[in-house]
Design a protein around this motif. Sequence first.
Motif, short mmCIF file in Angstrom:
data_model
loop_
_atom_site.label_atom_id
_atom_site.label_comp_id
_atom_site.label_asym_id
_atom_site.label_seq_id
_atom_site.Cartn_x
_atom_site.Cartn_y
_atom_site.Cartn_z
N LEU A 65 107.81 35.28 -2.73
CA LEU A 65 106.80 35.62 -2.22
C LEU A 65 106.83 35.99 -0.86
O LEU A 65 107.85 35.50 -0.25
N LYS A 66 106.45 36.82 -0.42
CA LYS A 66 106.63 37.59 0.98
C LYS A 66 105.44 37.26 1.99
O LYS A 66 104.43 37.64 1.75
N PRO A 67 105.57 36.73 3.10
CA PRO A 67 104.59 36.53 4.06
C PRO A 67 104.12 37.74 4.68
O PRO A 67 104.96 38.57 4.80
N GLU A 68 103.03 37.92 4.90
CA GLU A 68 102.28 38.89 5.41
C GLU A 68 101.35 38.41 6.37
O GLU A 68 100.31 37.71 6.24
N VAL A 69 101.54 38.72 7.72
CA VAL A 69 100.73 38.36 8.71
C VAL A 69 100.15 39.36 9.41
O VAL A 69 100.62 40.36 9.67
N SER A 70 98.64 39.15 9.49
CA SER A 70 97.83 40.18 10.05
C SER A 70 97.05 39.63 11.22
O SER A 70 96.84 38.46 11.25
N ALA A 292 101.06 37.60 -16.97
CA ALA A 292 99.82 36.27 -17.30
C ALA A 292 100.40 35.02 -16.49
O ALA A 292 99.72 34.44 -15.67
N PHE A 293 101.77 34.71 -16.50
CA PHE A 293 102.17 33.77 -15.75
C PHE A 293 102.11 33.79 -14.08
O PHE A 293 101.65 32.72 -13.45
N TYR A 294 102.34 35.03 -13.67
CA TYR A 294 102.16 35.19 -12.13
C TYR A 294 100.68 35.02 -11.81
O TYR A 294 100.39 34.21 -10.79
N GLU A 295 99.57 35.72 -12.52
CA GLU A 295 98.27 35.41 -12.01
C GLU A 295 97.73 33.90 -12.34
O GLU A 295 96.76 33.57 -11.52
N GLY A 296 98.24 33.55 -13.37
CA GLY A 296 97.75 31.95 -13.69
C GLY A 296 98.59 30.96 -12.76
O GLY A 296 98.02 29.74 -12.66
N ASN A 297 99.63 31.25 -12.32
CA ASN A 297 100.40 30.10 -11.66
C ASN A 297 100.81 30.71 -10.44
O ASN A 297 100.43 29.79 -9.23
N ILE A 298 101.68 31.66 -10.16
CA ILE A 298 102.33 31.87 -8.89
C ILE A 298 101.21 32.44 -7.72
O ILE A 298 101.28 32.17 -6.61
N PHE A 301 98.99 29.73 -6.37
CA PHE A 301 99.75 28.87 -5.41
C PHE A 301 99.96 29.89 -4.17
O PHE A 301 99.73 29.42 -2.85
N ALA A 302 100.27 31.03 -3.92
CA ALA A 302 100.34 31.97 -2.98
C ALA A 302 98.96 32.06 -2.15
O ALA A 302 99.05 32.00 -1.00
N VAL A 303 97.77 32.04 -3.16
CA VAL A 303 96.65 32.28 -2.08
C VAL A 303 96.21 30.74 -1.31
O VAL A 303 95.93 30.79 -0.53
N ILE A 325 97.20 34.63 7.40
CA ILE A 325 98.39 34.72 6.75
C ILE A 325 98.10 34.56 5.20
O ILE A 325 97.39 33.96 4.88
N MET A 326 98.96 35.61 4.68
CA MET A 326 98.95 35.57 3.11
C MET A 326 100.40 35.71 2.62
O MET A 326 101.24 36.30 3.22
N PHE A 327 100.65 35.72 1.21
CA PHE A 327 101.57 35.94 0.67
C PHE A 327 101.40 36.80 -0.69
O PHE A 327 100.67 36.90 -1.37
N SER A 328 102.58 37.75 -0.66
CA SER A 328 102.49 38.68 -1.59
C SER A 328 103.87 38.75 -2.57
O SER A 328 104.77 38.26 -1.89
N ALA A 329 103.79 39.37 -3.52
CA ALA A 329 104.90 39.53 -4.55
C ALA A 329 104.92 40.98 -5.14
O ALA A 329 103.68 41.55 -5.30
N ASN A 330 106.16 41.56 -5.36
CA ASN A 330 106.30 42.30 -5.83
C ASN A 330 106.34 42.48 -7.48
O ASN A 330 107.54 42.37 -8.16
N ARG A 331 105.48 42.24 -8.17
CA ARG A 331 105.40 42.13 -9.62
C ARG A 331 105.80 43.10 -10.57
O ARG A 331 106.33 43.11 -11.76
#
Length: 426
Positions: A65-70, A292-298, A301-303, A325-331
């Motif tokens: 996951l990548k931190p995104e600071v706005s 499906a794993f990303y949306e239900g698990n990762i 957690f990121a949110v 502060i939020m976290f994103s991923a390149n699925r």
Amino acid sequence: MARLKPRLRSMFDSVFHGKQMQAVNGYFSTFTAYQPSFTTWTGGIYEAELTRSIIESGANHASKLKPEVSGTAQSHATASLAYQPNPWMTTPQFIKRIYTMLQVNDTALIIPLFADDNTTHVGYYPVLPSKCTAYDVGGELWLKLDFPTSESVYVEWSRVGVMTRHQYRSDLFGDGTNVLNPTLELMHAQTEGEMNAIKQGAFIRFIGKLSQNRNDKDREQAAKDFNKQLDPSNAGGIAVYDRIFDDVKQITPSSYTVDAAQMERIEKSAYRFFGTNEDVVLNKANEDTYNAFYEGNIETFAVQLGYVLTAMTYSRNEIAHGNEIMFSANRLEFASNTTKLAVSTALFDRGIWNGNQVADVFQSPHYEGGERHVIRGEYIDLGLISEHTAEQAASAAQTNANIALSEQIGAPKDKGQGGNDAKQAE
């Protein structure tokens, strides 16, 4: 002579070097518990091979996951999230540790790191106390953290990031992972049964019937003499007996182990608890399975991690003005090339992605000018649609048609030149 800065003697001092509160008014009262607390679970959930593999797999994916600071309220702490939130961990290690603690204990605590002035927020550290208890300090909620080293510290609730799973009975903390105990016990019993079966199978045992009644000494001697033939030094591999025994039979060892169907149910129980599946754990997941794993698990957690860090970093006023502060991923890294191309084309053509973001999808290096956003020419701003009437569109279409026809017959495009040619022709 310049005074040397005193060296901190431990990691504990480095994290909690500020002045600590010692006087408390009693336990903090909540709706559901007079003494809200949680204890680090020592039931071995991280010691079982299957559950550790499940947790490690999820932690590896979460660490990407990548931190995104706005927002405009930038600080040393938010800047540290990019690469190193504390002196001992990189950002992927930091995220991985938090994910692991949350899965094992249903509660994860994040402590802010401060500079020597105990005011400047410079980073974050995930702590793992053996026990955490809520106390009332001057009418405010504080947490007392007890560590295995017998050291304790009090920290304001407002300065602590608390992440939870399965939060039901406690107002502050997760309910714990004791519900997984039966599954862990079955896995342990299966492992023990397999080990005992291997040990028993390594020994050859016989039962012999003596030809006549003998005293204890003679029976022991007969058994000892026969057992000598079972020694590994007996290269021939043949055991013989005389008239002392009427009959000798080999005992076939049998040990109970869980059959394949029962073992599959045990494994699925662990997968259900952690919200994953075998394909993800074994790195065999395809595009649909991983999404499906990303949306239900990762993603969940990121949110939660983003909201927790936002709340412990910014004031209410700063949050109201868009600091987050939020976290994103390149699925798309797990997508097929067809999906990557389709998504990248759609988002790039509409100006949502720039060229470098498309390069990231295909694991290609960034290029000069790749930060610019472009858009396809046939798109039009909805707010400008009234300026483009049907008559204007028809006129433009006719002009384009005339130009195309002129190019086909080789006629000049300039109207004045066309008129002169016509006169000469007459």
